[in-house]
Design a protein around this motif. Structure first.
Motif, PDB file in Angstrom:
ATOM      1  N   MET A 117     -18.854   1.547  -7.374  1.00  0.00           N
ATOM      2  CA  MET A 117     -18.624   2.896  -6.877  1.00  0.00           C
ATOM      3  C   MET A 117     -19.963   3.553  -6.544  1.00  0.00           C
ATOM      4  O   MET A 117     -21.026   3.085  -6.961  1.00  0.00           O
ATOM      5  CB  MET A 117     -17.883   3.718  -7.932  1.00  0.00           C
ATOM      6  N   ASP A 118     -19.908   4.650  -5.797  1.00  0.00           N
ATOM      7  CA  ASP A 118     -21.121   5.386  -5.470  1.00  0.00           C
ATOM      8  C   ASP A 118     -21.577   6.191  -6.676  1.00  0.00           C
ATOM      9  O   ASP A 118     -20.754   6.764  -7.406  1.00  0.00           O
ATOM     10  CB  ASP A 118     -20.877   6.330  -4.290  1.00  0.00           C
ATOM     11  N   PRO A 119     -22.891   6.273  -6.905  1.00  0.00           N
ATOM     12  CA  PRO A 119     -23.389   7.061  -8.041  1.00  0.00           C
ATOM     13  C   PRO A 119     -23.184   8.546  -7.804  1.00  0.00           C
ATOM     14  O   PRO A 119     -22.972   8.978  -6.661  1.00  0.00           O
ATOM     15  CB  PRO A 119     -24.882   6.703  -8.071  1.00  0.00           C
ATOM     16  N   PRO A 120     -23.239   9.347  -8.853  1.00  0.00           N
ATOM     17  CA  PRO A 120     -23.129  10.801  -8.688  1.00  0.00           C
ATOM     18  C   PRO A 120     -24.224  11.329  -7.768  1.00  0.00           C
ATOM     19  O   PRO A 120     -25.307  10.736  -7.662  1.00  0.00           O
ATOM     20  CB  PRO A 120     -23.305  11.332 -10.118  1.00  0.00           C
ATOM     21  N   ALA A 121     -23.947  12.436  -7.106  1.00  0.00           N
ATOM     22  CA  ALA A 121     -24.926  13.043  -6.196  1.00  0.00           C
ATOM     23  C   ALA A 121     -26.225  13.332  -6.940  1.00  0.00           C
ATOM     24  O   ALA A 121     -26.215  13.828  -8.069  1.00  0.00           O
ATOM     25  CB  ALA A 121     -24.358  14.326  -5.603  1.00  0.00           C
TER      26      ALA A 121
END
Length: 537
Positions: free
Chosen positions: A407-411
């Protein structure tokens, strides 16, 4: 006993308090709950197969080191929490910071009071273990009786056993095979924007590289009207710059393997010719004049120069790791061919994925069979990816087709920082089968996935490195004196010959002095260790 690292403040206990806590808090390792420990001692509480590992809960103390003030958020990894629930083995994590670990480690080894398990290859080094073998349990019988996952992994990938076998033929620490690792280490990286502006092709060989660096120096490729371009820079002359001459060294120990034999390359003809080439480039201003005097921060400042890119060529893991806002201008290219027409890339044909000392069971541990079975749970494919990136459902998505994607990391958080926050990452026991790796889907634009794409440019040219061998206690006593004197002299003469020349005139005296300093004994130690390593089946 509480955690040693406060994850909010990152402040460590003082040495006096630590010494007391080590001796008092770790006495009777195996858990702070005596009732649990007593229950575990009964044969019917331990299950040799299946889960739970014990019928009544047992607490084990597990010590691991983390970089800087990373803290202990990884302990909230859902897989680790589920493991505790499913095994009935409760873990009291003792997380220490690398900032203060050297002092703490000395106190611990001096006192002889250790927790049940030591986790992570940066926690205790080879010499720490070899010089204190009485503190650690030989694990061969435990692997055979209680660790079917690791046993199967060693059968499939013999490198795991080779890297884990100590000079006395026994295994004291458990290995890892990290997932989705490349074969190449550093690869050549060049400013493609500069090449395009000057109408130049990607350099193919050392003659081409000379011509390109000359153009970078003289034709203002960054377009700012200043002669500020540095065709090549590094902190010292990186050995990667010598790769085209057949010099590859991933362990920074001046060793390589040639025709199946260990070679000390600073006395080879290839090394001599490589330094002549470097001297030619230095004399014409194509290598940074501060090459041998700058530190890493100075190098980084040049790579990320605020006003304009000023570095043309280097060797790196990936371009995006070092050039900051100018990263888009840089590309990884195939290895530069040498005078012999061949290409050489540093790395490991088995993959840059193997380590030992990832888990040790101490002789203080009262229930080593419980610890062994607990450790074996880490040696499955799904366990390993969750302890490298993060838990399924948190960091990893398990897809309907049986594949796994990240998944994409947090902003505002980099992927790598997120993985360290969510998992054991590089540390701890792991094994991902080579056949399973095709199920792992990584982004080709950043991080691990990007490196695997770039790896394709150099993987066919990766040389066999001098392996991560193990030394005996006696060898460890001799090595520091030999390597300190010899390596210092080699480094000094390398700087002299690159900046001032004169290698032909000084070569024979240089080799003689190295022999006088004990090079023959150093090579005996290195060769003996290599032969032991290669003899493990």
């Amino acid at each position: 006993m509480g955690k040693w690292l406060n994850k909010k403040s990152g402040k460590m206990l003082g040495a006096v308090v630590l010494a007391t806590s080590l001796i008092v808090g770790l006495a009777g390792c195996g858990g702070s709950n005596n009732a649990n420990n007593t229950a575990a001692s009964a044969t019917d509480n331990f299950n040799k197969e299946g889960l739970p590992i014990v019928n009544e809960p047992v607490t084990l103390k597990v010590l691991t080191m983390r970089w800087g003030n990373m803290g202990d958020t990884f302990t909230q990894n859902q897989w680790l929490k589920d493991l505790e629930k499913n095994t009935n083995v409760k873990i009291e994590w003792q997380v220490v910071s690398s900032n203060d670990w050297a002092e703490q480690k000395s106190i611990m080894l001096a006192s002889g009071t250790l927790p049940d398990i030591i986790l992570g290859d940066q926690t205790f080094s080879d010499s720490d273990i070899v010089n204190n073998l009485s503190y650690f349990r030989p694990l061969d019988d435990y692997i055979d009786q209680y660790m079917p996952n690791l046993k199967a992994a060693m059968a499939e990938t013999p490198e795991l056993k080779k890297i884990s076998t100590f000079p006395d033929g026994k295994i004291y620490s458990l290995p890892t095979r990290l997932p989705s690792r490349p074969k190449t280490k550093n690869q050549p990286v060049i400013n493609k924007t500069w090449l395009d502006k000057l109408g130049l092709q990607v350099p193919d060989n050392t003659d081409d590289l000379y011509s390109v660096l000359k153009a970078f120096k003289t034709q203002d490729p960054n377009g700012n009207g200043k002669a500020d371009e540095i065709p090549y820079t590094e902190t010292g002359l990186g050995m990667d710059f010598l790769n085209p001459f057949g010099i590859t060294d991933i362990n920074a120990n001046n060793m390589m393997v040639k025709d199946g034999k260990p070679v000390y390359y600073p006395i080879t003809d290839e090394y001599k010719e490589a330094l002549k080439y470097a001297n030619k480039l230095y004399a014409e201003g194509l290598l940074d004049k501060e090459l041998f005097t700058q530190d890493a921060s100075m190098t980084s400042a040049k790579q990320q120069n605020a006003d304009a890119p000023i570095v043309g060529f280097t060797n790196q893991w990936t371009p995006d790791a070092v050039f900051g806002k100018w990263s888009d201008q840089y590309v990884t290219i195939p290895p530069i061919a040498g005078p012999d027409g061949k290409r050489y890339n540093p790395g490991d044909p088995n993959g840059m994925s193997f380590n030992r000392n990832e888990l040790l069971i101490t002789t203080s541990c009262k229930y080593p069979e419980v610890a062994a079975r607990w450790a074996d749970q880490f040696y499955t494919n799904e366990a390993s990816i969750q302890n490298f990136w993060g838990a399924i459902g948190t960091v990893i998505k398990k897809n309907d087709d049986g594949t796994y994607s990240l998944m994409d990391p947090p902003a505002g958080t980099s992927a790598d920082a997120w993985y360290w926050d969510q998992s054991l990452r590089d540390f701890g026991p792991k094994y991902v089968s080579p056949s399973f790796e095709q199920n792992i889907k990584l982004s080709e634009k950043t991080g691990d996935g990007l490196k695997l794409q770039l790896d394709k440019l150099g993987s066919d040219y990766v040389t066999t490195p001098y392996p991560n061998v193990m030394y005996t206690a006696d060898e460890f006593k001799e090595l520091p004196t030999l390597t300190t004197d010899i390596d210092t002299y080699v480094s000094t003469m390398r700087a002299v010959w690159v900046t001032k020349g004169g290698i032909d005139e000084g070569w024979d005296a240089y080799v003689k002095k190295l022999n006088d300093m004990g090079l023959e004994q150093l090579m005996k130690i290195r060769t003996d260790a290599y032969d032991r390593y290669m003899s493990v089946k």
